[in-house]
Motif scaffolding. Structure first.
Motif, short mmCIF file in Angstrom:
data_model
loop_
_atom_site.label_atom_id
_atom_site.label_comp_id
_atom_site.label_asym_id
_atom_site.label_seq_id
_atom_site.Cartn_x
_atom_site.Cartn_y
_atom_site.Cartn_z
N ASN A 556 5.90 56.77 41.81
CA ASN A 556 6.76 57.95 41.59
C ASN A 556 7.87 58.03 42.63
OD1 ASN A 556 5.51 58.77 39.31
ND2 ASN A 556 4.35 60.44 40.27
N ALA A 557 7.49 57.76 43.93
CA ALA A 557 8.48 57.81 45.01
C ALA A 557 9.61 56.81 44.73
CB ALA A 557 7.81 57.53 46.35
N VAL A 558 9.23 55.64 44.17
CA VAL A 558 10.24 54.62 43.86
C VAL A 558 11.06 55.05 42.65
CG1 VAL A 558 10.58 52.21 43.16
CG2 VAL A 558 8.87 52.77 44.90
N LYS A 559 10.31 55.56 41.61
CA LYS A 559 10.95 55.92 40.36
C LYS A 559 12.00 57.00 40.56
CE LYS A 559 7.27 56.33 37.53
NZ LYS A 559 6.54 56.93 36.42
N TYR A 560 11.64 58.03 41.37
CA TYR A 560 12.54 59.18 41.51
C TYR A 560 13.27 59.16 42.85
CZ TYR A 560 9.65 60.44 37.55
OH TYR A 560 9.00 60.40 36.36
N LYS A 584 6.12 60.18 51.32
CA LYS A 584 7.31 61.04 51.41
C LYS A 584 8.53 60.23 50.94
CE LYS A 584 9.16 64.07 55.06
NZ LYS A 584 10.49 64.12 54.82
N ASP A 585 9.38 60.89 50.14
CA ASP A 585 10.62 60.20 49.76
C ASP A 585 11.80 61.15 49.90
OD1 ASP A 585 11.27 61.65 47.19
OD2 ASP A 585 9.24 60.91 46.69
N ASN A 586 13.01 60.64 49.81
CA ASN A 586 14.20 61.50 49.89
C ASN A 586 14.91 61.50 48.53
OD1 ASN A 586 15.02 58.88 50.04
ND2 ASN A 586 16.69 59.23 51.49
N TYR A 603 2.74 65.76 31.41
CA TYR A 603 3.79 66.68 31.83
C TYR A 603 4.88 65.93 32.59
CZ TYR A 603 6.22 70.77 33.38
OH TYR A 603 7.20 71.71 33.58
N ARG A 604 6.10 66.18 32.18
CA ARG A 604 7.21 65.56 32.89
C ARG A 604 8.16 66.65 33.32
NH1 ARG A 604 9.52 60.90 29.43
NH2 ARG A 604 9.27 62.37 27.76
N ALA A 605 8.51 66.60 34.62
CA ALA A 605 9.26 67.72 35.20
C ALA A 605 10.73 67.71 34.83
CB ALA A 605 9.09 67.73 36.72
N SER A 606 11.26 66.57 34.40
CA SER A 606 12.68 66.57 34.02
C SER A 606 12.90 65.68 32.81
CB SER A 606 13.52 66.10 35.21
OG SER A 606 13.55 64.69 35.24
N GLN A 610 11.17 59.03 33.88
CA GLN A 610 11.10 57.74 33.20
C GLN A 610 9.70 57.41 32.70
OE1 GLN A 610 12.25 55.47 36.57
NE2 GLN A 610 13.99 56.82 36.92
N GLY A 611 8.70 58.13 33.17
CA GLY A 611 7.32 57.72 32.88
C GLY A 611 6.73 58.38 31.66
N SER A 612 5.40 58.26 31.60
CA SER A 612 4.66 58.78 30.45
C SER A 612 4.13 60.18 30.68
CB SER A 612 3.47 57.84 30.19
OG SER A 612 2.69 57.80 31.37
N GLY A 613 4.20 60.66 31.95
CA GLY A 613 3.62 61.97 32.27
C GLY A 613 2.12 61.89 32.46
N LEU A 614 1.61 60.68 32.62
CA LEU A 614 0.15 60.52 32.81
C LEU A 614 -0.20 60.25 34.27
CD1 LEU A 614 -1.09 58.33 29.82
CD2 LEU A 614 -2.01 60.55 30.55
P1 ADP Z 1 5.78 60.19 34.94
O1 ADP Z 1 5.00 59.07 34.42
O2 ADP Z 1 6.68 60.89 34.04
O3 ADP Z 1 6.38 59.89 36.27
P2 ADP Z 1 3.93 61.65 36.41
O4 ADP Z 1 2.69 62.38 36.01
O5 ADP Z 1 3.75 60.57 37.41
O6 ADP Z 1 4.69 61.26 35.16
O7 ADP Z 1 4.88 62.71 37.03
C1 ADP Z 1 5.09 63.95 36.39
C2 ADP Z 1 6.49 64.42 36.71
O8 ADP Z 1 6.63 64.79 38.08
C3 ADP Z 1 7.52 63.40 36.50
O9 ADP Z 1 7.95 63.42 35.16
C4 ADP Z 1 8.60 63.77 37.50
O10 ADP Z 1 9.51 64.64 36.90
C5 ADP Z 1 7.89 64.46 38.57
N1 ADP Z 1 7.70 63.65 39.76
C6 ADP Z 1 6.58 63.01 40.12
N2 ADP Z 1 6.72 62.41 41.32
C7 ADP Z 1 8.00 62.67 41.72
C8 ADP Z 1 8.78 62.35 42.88
N3 ADP Z 1 8.29 61.62 43.88
N4 ADP Z 1 10.06 62.78 42.93
C9 ADP Z 1 10.57 63.56 41.94
N5 ADP Z 1 9.89 63.92 40.83
C10 ADP Z 1 8.62 63.45 40.72
#
Ligand code: ADP
Length: 649
Positions: A556-560, A584-586, A603-606, A610-614
């Protein structure tokens, strides 16, 4: 001629021999004396001897009852003794007579003078005694000539006795025993009630003790015993003890009656009458003290006795049971007091009953009231015990009701628990079924997805048309996403079913592997990774779960991650609280409203996620299985920090 004159005067100054002391031991002389009433209160004995006064002496008609007369009373008599060896004493057994003077013709024809009286010290008396005494002196003719002067403000009702000496002392012993019993009872009552007062600390007992003390002093002084034994040289004290303490006892008795019979509750009229008594007592006290009305205090006592008795009767009629005792007590006292008052005012004669019934009444009154106080206390105690018993019963009933309720509630709770348990079992069964279903579907889908990906790769090799290639790339990314979801679901079912097996963790390797497996993510190359590993002792845990946690956090830290100078800081530390992992990421950060929801499944926060929300759902499940906690701190645009705390193992 001179001799004749002397004989004449003598015949006047000596009363005619009006009584002869024959062989009996006790003679009452009241009817055999001559009386002169000096209203001026000034005449001396020589004045009395004068002819004109002598002629005014009159013969007594019987009992000597002058009441509250202010005048000085002169008595004279001559007696003749019939036996030569007997010694005779003249006695006025009325200790309250204030000033008594005896004049007696001596053998040398001079007059002797002896003083006695309520207000005179014992040392002035010829014989120290409660009564007023004069030893009779007989001349050669066996005659004794005596004058008695009685002055003062006290009631002048008294007898005059002549007693043979031995008989007198016998009588004194008898009287002493009687009064000893009387004062003894008062003392016993005093101490008995004092002990009760000290035990119960109830003001009624203190008031009652005060009345006993007053009664003691009133009677001790009125009977002459206080004057003889307590303050023989300070006769003035008789005035305070005998007269003024009547004021004090009236005050105490009025307050005691009000409280003891709870008069206010039963009769307002009697309450106000009783309330006025202390004020009246002060007025009568002043009247007595100033001599304006010597009988004022005695009269008030008689009236207030009637008031106490009436109060008792009224309260009894209105239902106060304690009043029975009170009525009995005051009836006796009232009779005695009335007899005494009537004697003092000259209505009744001076005899045993008019003198002593009031003392008997006082003892009975004191004793009966003490019994009544005891009875009241007994009732009070019984009532208290009754109330305590009722309170106890109420408490028991309340306890029983409470126990019943607790039992009912426990049963209800048990039923609910059973239902919950059943539901949990059903859910677990369903979950297991669902897991199995997911597992099978995922596995079944894995093959076709792999084929799709393979076909897609082949197609991109052969097809050269730009538009078709673009469609193929889009198709590829959707299949890739589908592949991710399927992998996630396979992981999840694996996590749910795996039995925990602990092993020593090589954190260095774990973190490096997780970073490495994120390499395929497109922003990976730009990111700076920082590792802080502080492991003091080998940490054992379930590798698969820990790997899922760390892998997801790093991914997640890499993805976002941020577009500008992105970094990922991984921090691992063990201490007495267990294992602490921080990633921790910036990067993009998570808005506060979504922070509590990101751990939910799918659940996906935005929108751009890019992920599956799992990922975080799997992570949370893994943390829960390891009995740890996870917290997130994040701000949009600034970055996120995930903290996982796992217990020591
Ligand atoms: P996904 O596979 O969509 O990443 P996750 O369950 O891992 O699903 O994460 C749920 C949501 O939390 C993500 O859709 C994202 O919006 C948010 N999220 C998770 N980790 C981070 C992060 N390090 N920085 C920003 N947003 C994050």
């Amino acid at each position: 001629m001179l001799l004749g004159l002397f004989a004449f005067i003598s015949s006047l100054t000596y009363a005619q021999v009006n009584y002869s002391l024959h062989d009996t031991e006790r003679h009452r002389l009241d009817a055999h004396v001559q009386i002169y009433i000096d209203d001026s209160e000034k005449l001396s004995h020589p004045d009395i001897l004068k002819n004109d006064i002598q002629q005014q002496f009159i013969n007594s008609s019987g009992d000597l009852q002058f009441g509250y007369s202010k005048a000085t009373i002169w008595l004279k008599f001559s007696v003749k003794k019939t036996t030569s060896d007997a010694e005779w004493l003249l006695e006025l057994p009325a200790p309250f007579l204030e000033f008594v003077d005896f004049y007696q013709l001596q053998t040398d024809s001079t007059w002797s003078h002896h003083e006695s009286g309520y207000y005179r010290p014992q040392s002035k008396r010829v014989i120290s005694h409660t009564s007023h005494l004069e030893p009779l002196v007989f001349g050669s003719d066996s005659l004794s000539h005596v004058y008695i002067k009685i002055a003062g403000r006290s009631p002048k009702t008294f007898p005059v006795y002549i007693l043979e000496k031995e008989h007198f002392y016998q009588k004194t012993r008898f009287e002493d025993i009687g009064y000893g019993i009387f004062f003894g009872i008062l003392l016993v009552m005093f101490f008995y009630n004092l002990v009760i007062y000290l035990t119960l600390n109830q003001i009624n007992y203190l008031l009652y003790i005060c009345t006993i003390v007053c009664t003691f002093f009133i009677f001790a002084s009125a009977t002459g015993y206080a004057g003889k034994y307590l303050w023989p040289e300070y006769p003035d004290l008789n005035f305070y003890a005998g007269r003024l303490s009547l004021t004090v006892i009236t005050i105490f008795l009025a307050i005691f009656t009000i409280r003891f019979l709870e008069v206010k509750q039963y009769s307002k009229t009697m309450y106000y009458i009783l309330y006025s008594l202390p004020f009246l007592a002060i007025i009568t006290g002043v009247l007595t003290a100033t001599g304006i009305m010597s009988s004022a205090n005695n009269n008030l006592i008689s009236i207030s006795t009637l008031v106490y008795l009436a109060t008792g009767i009224v309260c009894r009629l209105k239902g106060n049971k304690t009043a029975n005792f009170f009525i009995a007590a005051w009836s006796f006292y009232l009779v005695g007091g009335l007899l005494l008052t009537l004697r003092n005012s000259g209505v009744l004669v001076f005899n045993f009953w008019t003198t002593h019934f009031v003392e008997i009444g006082a003892v009975l009154e004191t004793t009966i009231i003490a019994i009544a106080l005891g009875d009241r206390y007994r009732r009070y105690k019984e009532e208290k015990e009754e109330i305590q018993l009722q309170a106890l019963q109420l408490q028991q009933e309340a306890n029983e009701r409470l126990e019943l309720k607790v039992k009912e509630r426990t049963e209800e709770l048990q039923q609910t628990l059973d239902t919950i348990k059943l539901q949990k079992e059903i859910i677990e069964d369903k979950n297991a079924e669902l897991d199995a279903f997911f597992y099978r579907i995922s596995h079944d889908l894995k093959g076709p997805i792999a084929s799709l990906l393979g076909l897609n790769t082949l197609a991109t090799m052969d097809i050269k048309d730009e538009l078709a290639l673009d469609y193929l790339n889009k198709h590829h990314s959707q299949v890739e996403r589908l592949n991710q979801i399927i992998n996630g679901l396979i992981n999840l079912t694996r996590l749910n079913n795996a039995t925990l097996q602990r092993e020593a963790i090589d954190f260095e390797k774990l973190i490096n592997d997780c970073i490495e497996s994120s390499r395929s993510l497109h922003s990976f190359e730009k990111i700076t990774f920082k590792r802080d590993i502080e492991i003091n002792a080998t940490y054992h845990t379930e590798w698969t779960l820990l790997n899922a946690i760390v892998q997801n956090l790093i991914e997640n830290a890499v993805k976002y991650c941020s577009t500008v100078n992105p970094y990922v800081h991984i921090y691992v530390k063990t201490d007495e609280r267990g294992l602490n992992i921080k990633v921790k990421d910036n990067g993009a950060g998570i808005s506060e409203e979504y922070q509590s929801k990101i751990f939910e499944m799918f659940y996906r926060a935005s929108q751009h996620a890019q992920g599956s929300g799992l990922g975080l759902y799997i992570l949370k499940r893994s943390v829960d299985r390891l009995q740890g906690t996870i917290e997130v701190e994040s701000k949009i645009g600034e970055g996120s920090c995930f903290t996982v705390q796992l217990p020591p193992l």
